[in-house]
Design a protein around this motif. Structure first.
Motif, PDB file in Angstrom:
ATOM      1  N   PRO A  41       0.807  -1.217   0.000  1.00  0.00           N
ATOM      2  CA  PRO A  41       0.000   0.000   0.000  1.00  0.00           C
ATOM      3  C   PRO A  41       0.845   1.275   0.000  1.00  0.00           C
ATOM      4  CG  PRO A  41      -0.032  -0.996   2.160  1.00  0.00           C
ATOM      5  CD  PRO A  41       0.732  -1.931   1.265  1.00  0.00           C
ATOM      6  N   SER A  42       2.155   1.121   0.251  1.00  0.00           N
ATOM      7  CA  SER A  42       3.066   2.274   0.197  1.00  0.00           C
ATOM      8  C   SER A  42       4.485   1.734   0.007  1.00  0.00           C
ATOM      9  CB  SER A  42       2.972   3.124   1.461  1.00  0.00           C
ATOM     10  OG  SER A  42       3.325   2.375   2.596  1.00  0.00           O
ATOM     11  N   ASP A  43       5.441   2.630  -0.172  1.00  0.00           N
ATOM     12  CA  ASP A  43       6.831   2.212  -0.313  1.00  0.00           C
ATOM     13  C   ASP A  43       7.270   1.462   0.945  1.00  0.00           C
ATOM     14  OD1 ASP A  43       6.767   3.592  -2.696  1.00  0.00           O
ATOM     15  OD2 ASP A  43       8.139   5.177  -2.068  1.00  0.00           O
ATOM     16  N   PHE A  44       8.215   0.559   0.761  1.00  0.00           N
ATOM     17  CA  PHE A  44       8.760  -0.217   1.871  1.00  0.00           C
ATOM     18  C   PHE A  44      10.236  -0.476   1.582  1.00  0.00           C
ATOM     19  CE2 PHE A  44       7.166  -3.114  -1.279  1.00  0.00           C
ATOM     20  CZ  PHE A  44       7.958  -4.264  -1.242  1.00  0.00           C
ATOM     21  N   PRO A  45      11.020  -0.942   2.569  1.00  0.00           N
ATOM     22  CA  PRO A  45      12.469  -1.077   2.362  1.00  0.00           C
ATOM     23  C   PRO A  45      12.865  -1.916   1.137  1.00  0.00           C
ATOM     24  CG  PRO A  45      11.979  -1.285   4.678  1.00  0.00           C
ATOM     25  CD  PRO A  45      10.658  -1.223   3.952  1.00  0.00           C
ATOM     26  N   GLY A  46      12.064  -2.920   0.775  1.00  0.00           N
ATOM     27  CA  GLY A  46      12.410  -3.759  -0.368  1.00  0.00           C
ATOM     28  C   GLY A  46      11.728  -3.371  -1.665  1.00  0.00           C
ATOM     29  N   GLY A  47      10.901  -2.327  -1.672  1.00  0.00           N
ATOM     30  CA  GLY A  47      10.189  -2.004  -2.901  1.00  0.00           C
ATOM     31  C   GLY A  47       9.352  -0.749  -2.804  1.00  0.00           C
ATOM     32  N   LYS A  48       8.517  -0.600  -3.795  1.00  0.00           N
ATOM     33  CA  LYS A  48       7.695   0.601  -3.940  1.00  0.00           C
ATOM     34  C   LYS A  48       6.210   0.273  -3.805  1.00  0.00           C
ATOM     35  CE  LYS A  48      11.095   3.317  -5.357  1.00  0.00           C
ATOM     36  NZ  LYS A  48      11.641   4.207  -4.390  1.00  0.00           N
ATOM     37  N   GLU A  49       5.429   1.302  -3.547  1.00  0.00           N
ATOM     38  CA  GLU A  49       3.982   1.165  -3.518  1.00  0.00           C
ATOM     39  C   GLU A  49       3.514   0.476  -4.796  1.00  0.00           C
ATOM     40  OE1 GLU A  49      -0.015   3.991  -3.637  1.00  0.00           O
ATOM     41  OE2 GLU A  49       1.877   4.853  -2.954  1.00  0.00           O
ATOM     42  N   GLY A  50       2.646  -0.518  -4.634  1.00  0.00           N
ATOM     43  CA  GLY A  50       2.096  -1.250  -5.774  1.00  0.00           C
ATOM     44  C   GLY A  50       2.862  -2.508  -6.143  1.00  0.00           C
ATOM     45  N   ASP A  51       4.107  -2.656  -5.676  1.00  0.00           N
ATOM     46  CA  ASP A  51       4.863  -3.882  -5.931  1.00  0.00           C
ATOM     47  C   ASP A  51       4.200  -5.044  -5.197  1.00  0.00           C
ATOM     48  OD1 ASP A  51       6.772  -2.416  -7.316  1.00  0.00           O
ATOM     49  OD2 ASP A  51       8.325  -2.592  -5.765  1.00  0.00           O
ATOM     50  N   ALA A  52       4.371  -6.252  -5.726  1.00  0.00           N
ATOM     51  CA  ALA A  52       3.914  -7.436  -5.000  1.00  0.00           C
ATOM     52  C   ALA A  52       4.682  -7.498  -3.682  1.00  0.00           C
ATOM     53  CB  ALA A  52       4.150  -8.696  -5.817  1.00  0.00           C
ATOM     54  N   LEU A  53       3.953  -7.566  -2.584  1.00  0.00           N
ATOM     55  CA  LEU A  53       4.572  -7.630  -1.261  1.00  0.00           C
ATOM     56  C   LEU A  53       4.570  -9.062  -0.741  1.00  0.00           C
ATOM     57  CD1 LEU A  53       5.822  -6.201   1.179  1.00  0.00           C
ATOM     58  CD2 LEU A  53       3.482  -5.774   2.004  1.00  0.00           C
ATOM     59  N   THR A  54       3.403  -9.707  -0.778  1.00  0.00           N
ATOM     60  CA  THR A  54       3.304 -11.111  -0.376  1.00  0.00           C
ATOM     61  C   THR A  54       2.536 -11.896  -1.428  1.00  0.00           C
ATOM     62  OG1 THR A  54       1.296 -10.773   0.933  1.00  0.00           O
ATOM     63  CG2 THR A  54       3.409 -10.613   2.110  1.00  0.00           C
ATOM     64  N   VAL A  55       2.891 -13.169  -1.518  1.00  0.00           N
ATOM     65  CA  VAL A  55       2.262 -14.084  -2.467  1.00  0.00           C
ATOM     66  C   VAL A  55       1.909 -15.353  -1.713  1.00  0.00           C
ATOM     67  CG1 VAL A  55       2.575 -15.388  -4.605  1.00  0.00           C
ATOM     68  CG2 VAL A  55       3.697 -13.158  -4.341  1.00  0.00           C
ATOM     69  N   GLU A  56       0.636 -15.718  -1.736  1.00  0.00           N
ATOM     70  CA  GLU A  56       0.216 -16.988  -1.140  1.00  0.00           C
ATOM     71  C   GLU A  56       0.371 -18.072  -2.192  1.00  0.00           C
ATOM     72  OE1 GLU A  56      -3.761 -16.516   0.354  1.00  0.00           O
ATOM     73  OE2 GLU A  56      -3.126 -15.077   1.882  1.00  0.00           O
ATOM     74  N   PHE A  57       0.979 -19.194  -1.801  1.00  0.00           N
ATOM     75  CA  PHE A  57       1.141 -20.311  -2.731  1.00  0.00           C
ATOM     76  C   PHE A  57       1.294 -21.599  -1.927  1.00  0.00           C
ATOM     77  CE2 PHE A  57       5.399 -18.708  -1.921  1.00  0.00           C
ATOM     78  CZ  PHE A  57       6.230 -19.820  -1.901  1.00  0.00           C
ATOM     79  N   SER A  58       1.233 -22.706  -2.633  1.00  0.00           N
ATOM     80  CA  SER A  58       1.486 -23.987  -1.975  1.00  0.00           C
ATOM     81  C   SER A  58       2.481 -24.767  -2.813  1.00  0.00           C
ATOM     82  CB  SER A  58       0.198 -24.785  -1.778  1.00  0.00           C
ATOM     83  OG  SER A  58      -0.328 -25.181  -3.013  1.00  0.00           O
ATOM     84  N   GLY A  69      10.920  -9.045   0.699  1.00  0.00           N
ATOM     85  CA  GLY A  69      11.434  -8.193   1.755  1.00  0.00           C
ATOM     86  C   GLY A  69      12.752  -7.519   1.455  1.00  0.00           C
ATOM     87  N   GLY A  70      13.292  -7.731   0.262  1.00  0.00           N
ATOM     88  CA  GLY A  70      14.584  -7.152  -0.063  1.00  0.00           C
ATOM     89  C   GLY A  70      15.721  -8.097   0.297  1.00  0.00           C
ATOM     90  N   PRO A  71      16.950  -7.662   0.065  1.00  0.00           N
ATOM     91  CA  PRO A  71      18.110  -8.554   0.194  1.00  0.00           C
ATOM     92  C   PRO A  71      18.651  -8.742   1.612  1.00  0.00           C
ATOM     93  CG  PRO A  71      18.821  -6.407  -0.568  1.00  0.00           C
ATOM     94  CD  PRO A  71      17.300  -6.366  -0.505  1.00  0.00           C
ATOM     95  N   ILE A  72      18.010  -8.161   2.614  1.00  0.00           N
ATOM     96  CA  ILE A  72      18.579  -8.179   3.963  1.00  0.00           C
ATOM     97  C   ILE A  72      18.687  -9.586   4.576  1.00  0.00           C
ATOM     98  CG2 ILE A  72      16.396  -7.682   5.133  1.00  0.00           C
ATOM     99  CD1 ILE A  72      18.054  -5.901   7.066  1.00  0.00           C
TER     100      ILE A  72
END
Length: 168
Positions: A41-58, A69-72
């Protein structure tokens, strides 16, 4: 969209490619899929607003969440998926998909995908041999495994029988 209702999920930290990784896993392994993708919903340390932040998968029925979350926090061998296989063809297919898609092979059935996630592609013949009540069988299977990168089920079976095994 409805949030994941599973009682527990593995949260896997990715630099920025969780969606790409999830799609690869879903295409590679049965009983795997990509679910909801949530955007920042907004910029974060690993990316920008609108980037995929989390992906649910199995993966093989195991619920996961990929976090961009970025390279940390890079992946390490401290976590791996262990995939049990029933045939050499199945072992080869998974191993080749992971290693052949930018991954790296390691020893004793371990390999790393191009996102740094570690996998153990393990034929059941090996885990059965390691659970055998006969210490000689366990030792021969273990020593054969120690010579391998991708596990050769026929070589493990030969070791179980007490036949000489060369490096795979």
């Amino acid at each position: 969209m409805t949030a994941n209702k599973n009682p527990v999920s593995l949260c896997l930290w990715f630099d920025k490619d969780a969606e790409e990784a999830a799609k690869f896993y879903a295409a590679t392994f049965p009983d795997s899929n990509v679910g909801a993708i949530y955007h920042a919903p907004s910029d974060f340390p690993g990316g920008k607003e609108g980037d995929a932040l989390t992906v649910e998968f199995s993966v093989l029925g195991t619920s996961c969440i990929g976090l961009n979350g970025g390279p940390i926090f890079p992946q390490s061998e401290a976590f791996s998926f262990q995939v049990h296989t029933d045939t050499q063809e199945e072992t080869d297919r998974y191993w080749d998909a992971i290693v052949g898609n930018g991954g790296k092979e390691s020893a004793c059935g371990w390999c790393k995908d191009r996102w740094g996630l570690n996998w153990q592609i393990t034929p059941r013949v090996l885990t059965d041999a390691m659970a055998n009540p006969d210490a000689g069988v366990r030792k021969r299977a273990f020593e054969a495994m120690m010579t391998m990168h991708k596990i050769d089920a026929a070589a493990i079976e030969a070791a179980v029988r007490g036949e000489a095994v060369g490096a795979a």
